[in-house]
Design a protein around this motif. Sequence first.
Motif, short mmCIF file in Angstrom:
data_model
loop_
_atom_site.label_atom_id
_atom_site.label_comp_id
_atom_site.label_asym_id
_atom_site.label_seq_id
_atom_site.Cartn_x
_atom_site.Cartn_y
_atom_site.Cartn_z
N GLN A 115 34.54 46.26 22.57
CA GLN A 115 34.44 45.06 21.72
C GLN A 115 33.91 43.87 22.53
N THR A 116 34.52 43.62 23.70
CA THR A 116 34.09 42.48 24.54
C THR A 116 32.67 42.70 25.04
N ILE A 117 32.38 43.93 25.44
CA ILE A 117 31.05 44.19 25.99
C ILE A 117 29.97 43.96 24.93
N PHE A 118 30.17 44.51 23.74
CA PHE A 118 29.17 44.29 22.69
C PHE A 118 29.12 42.81 22.29
N MET A 119 30.30 42.20 22.15
CA MET A 119 30.33 40.81 21.68
C MET A 119 29.71 39.85 22.69
N GLU A 120 30.19 39.93 23.93
CA GLU A 120 29.78 38.93 24.93
C GLU A 120 28.47 39.28 25.63
N MET A 121 28.23 40.59 25.79
CA MET A 121 27.06 40.98 26.59
C MET A 121 25.86 41.40 25.74
N VAL A 122 26.07 41.59 24.45
CA VAL A 122 24.93 41.96 23.60
C VAL A 122 24.72 40.87 22.54
N PHE A 123 25.65 40.79 21.60
CA PHE A 123 25.44 39.89 20.46
C PHE A 123 25.41 38.42 20.88
N ARG A 124 26.35 38.02 21.73
CA ARG A 124 26.40 36.60 22.12
C ARG A 124 25.14 36.21 22.90
N ARG A 125 24.66 37.13 23.73
CA ARG A 125 23.47 36.79 24.53
C ARG A 125 22.24 36.65 23.63
N ILE A 126 22.18 37.49 22.58
CA ILE A 126 21.07 37.36 21.62
C ILE A 126 21.19 36.01 20.91
N GLU A 127 22.43 35.64 20.60
CA GLU A 127 22.67 34.36 19.92
C GLU A 127 22.23 33.18 20.81
N PHE A 128 22.55 33.26 22.10
CA PHE A 128 22.11 32.20 23.03
C PHE A 128 20.58 32.14 23.04
N TRP A 129 19.96 33.31 22.98
CA TRP A 129 18.49 33.38 23.05
C TRP A 129 17.87 32.78 21.78
N ILE A 130 18.48 33.05 20.62
CA ILE A 130 17.90 32.54 19.37
C ILE A 130 18.32 31.09 19.11
N ASP A 131 19.62 30.82 19.20
CA ASP A 131 20.15 29.51 18.78
C ASP A 131 20.27 28.49 19.91
N GLY A 132 20.20 28.97 21.15
CA GLY A 132 20.38 28.05 22.28
C GLY A 132 21.83 27.99 22.71
N ASP A 133 22.12 27.10 23.64
CA ASP A 133 23.47 26.99 24.20
C ASP A 133 24.42 26.26 23.23
#
Length: 472
Positions: A115-133
């Motif tokens: 859960q943490t790996i997908f959330m923080e290392m996959v989905f959240r990083r994509i979110e940072f890439w699309i939406d910014g910090d």
Amino acid sequence: MAQDQDNFRDSIGTINEDGKRAWIYPKKPSGKFYEYRKYVSYVLLAFLFLAPFVKVNGNQFLMFNVLERRFNIFGFPFWPQDFHLFVISMIIGVIFIALFTVAFGRIFCGWMCPQTIFMEMVFRRIEFWIDGDRGAQIRLSKQPWNAEKIRKRALKLIIFFIISFLIANVFLAYLIGSDRLIEYITDGPLQHVSTLVSLLIFTAVFYFVFAWFREQVCIIACPYGRMQGVLLDNKSIVVAYDHKRGEAENGRKKFRKGEDRAALGHGDCIDCFQCVNVCPTGIDIRNGTQLECVNCTACIDECDTIMEKVNLPKGLIRYASEDNIEKKSKFKFTPRLKGYTAVLVILTGILIGMLFLRNEVEANILRLPGQLYEHKEDNIISNVYTYKLVNKTTKDIPDVSFKLMSHKGTINLVRHQLFKVPAQGLAEGTLFVEINNSALEGDKNKLSIGVYSGDKLIETATARFLAPRSYK
Ligand code: SF4
Ligand code: SF4
């Protein structure tokens, strides 16, 4: 005052004062631990995605086919007949987790949990890439629906959906086997509509979890998280704020250049809130260990960066136990840990022994219920049985036959005397055992029956044989 300080305990980090969802916009983490966690996540993600497609001796490396009750663990096939091994493995797993948690807190959650790996290392990083910090994300959420917001939200939805679909496929490969999944894909989804529907349901669940439910899985849903209160003690090493150093006598205080904080009695915490802003579960670690904390180490990295900037020693937030912070005591192998370790070693030994003793073929021969015996010509007593042979290997077992080992007599199968047990399959049928009454010792006899493949004994089974009392 004390009540004020403790009011963070009145609600969880993701619920606001009105009882509504408080959406978390964590700052993008960076630092030594985050880099290490990235590498660990790459290895674990590769393992997770490849494990159902790797074969060992023709067996899928990991498979959990609950529907057909077939399991492969590290390439070893397990059947419902191996349920006792499964139970022991589960007990070992629970004790291992307890032992690990008593010693190192929720370290598993931060570094290894899918859960943490997908959330923080996959989905959240994509979110940072699309939406910014963090700041850009907060701005975007508040701004009206304009072209930029629609574009970013749509892009995120599509990418999140594709990844959720991918995860659902891998999940299915664990569940029904990768061979079957590939077969279904090559056949075309319309040939297997029910599987396609299940796949879309899994996709929707993963999308819901990673796009909306998020950190609440760890805070509300995960039973392991809820167990922390009973497993942790003052000696457990967790991500902790060194309140002694951070608060000193007169508490934390904003940083002022050139000010002698030590002389004024202020601690090293400069109250910059960066550890709070970076936290993916929305808590303030300075309030102490809380159920929301998944030990992700983001606050350690963030505080270390701040400490470096203001020329103070790193480690104000670090891996430490309460005793280490309060009394400067080092990690100790406590009697509680010793007890858990002893149980763990004993159970692991039992499991290894059972794995070695485990047969690749399982034979069950049972008397037909409700049948007594038949007294035939020449003083022959006959009993009827059903047999079930399970082949746990990936190869067919040819020329299978039964031989009576404990008594002189014959075994007659209803169909062929020789038969084949298919790979990872079973063979069942009916057989008669005939023994001359003079060779029997009473009305209840214990038979030993050998199962042969050609001339090779592959398994032995026992069964009861009934004879008339008057013929003893
Ligand atoms: S990041 Fe460090 S200095 Fe800043 S508020 Fe948190 S504990 Fe204090
Ligand atoms: S408090 Fe620190 S370790 Fe715990 S979840 Fe928040 S950022 Fe991660």
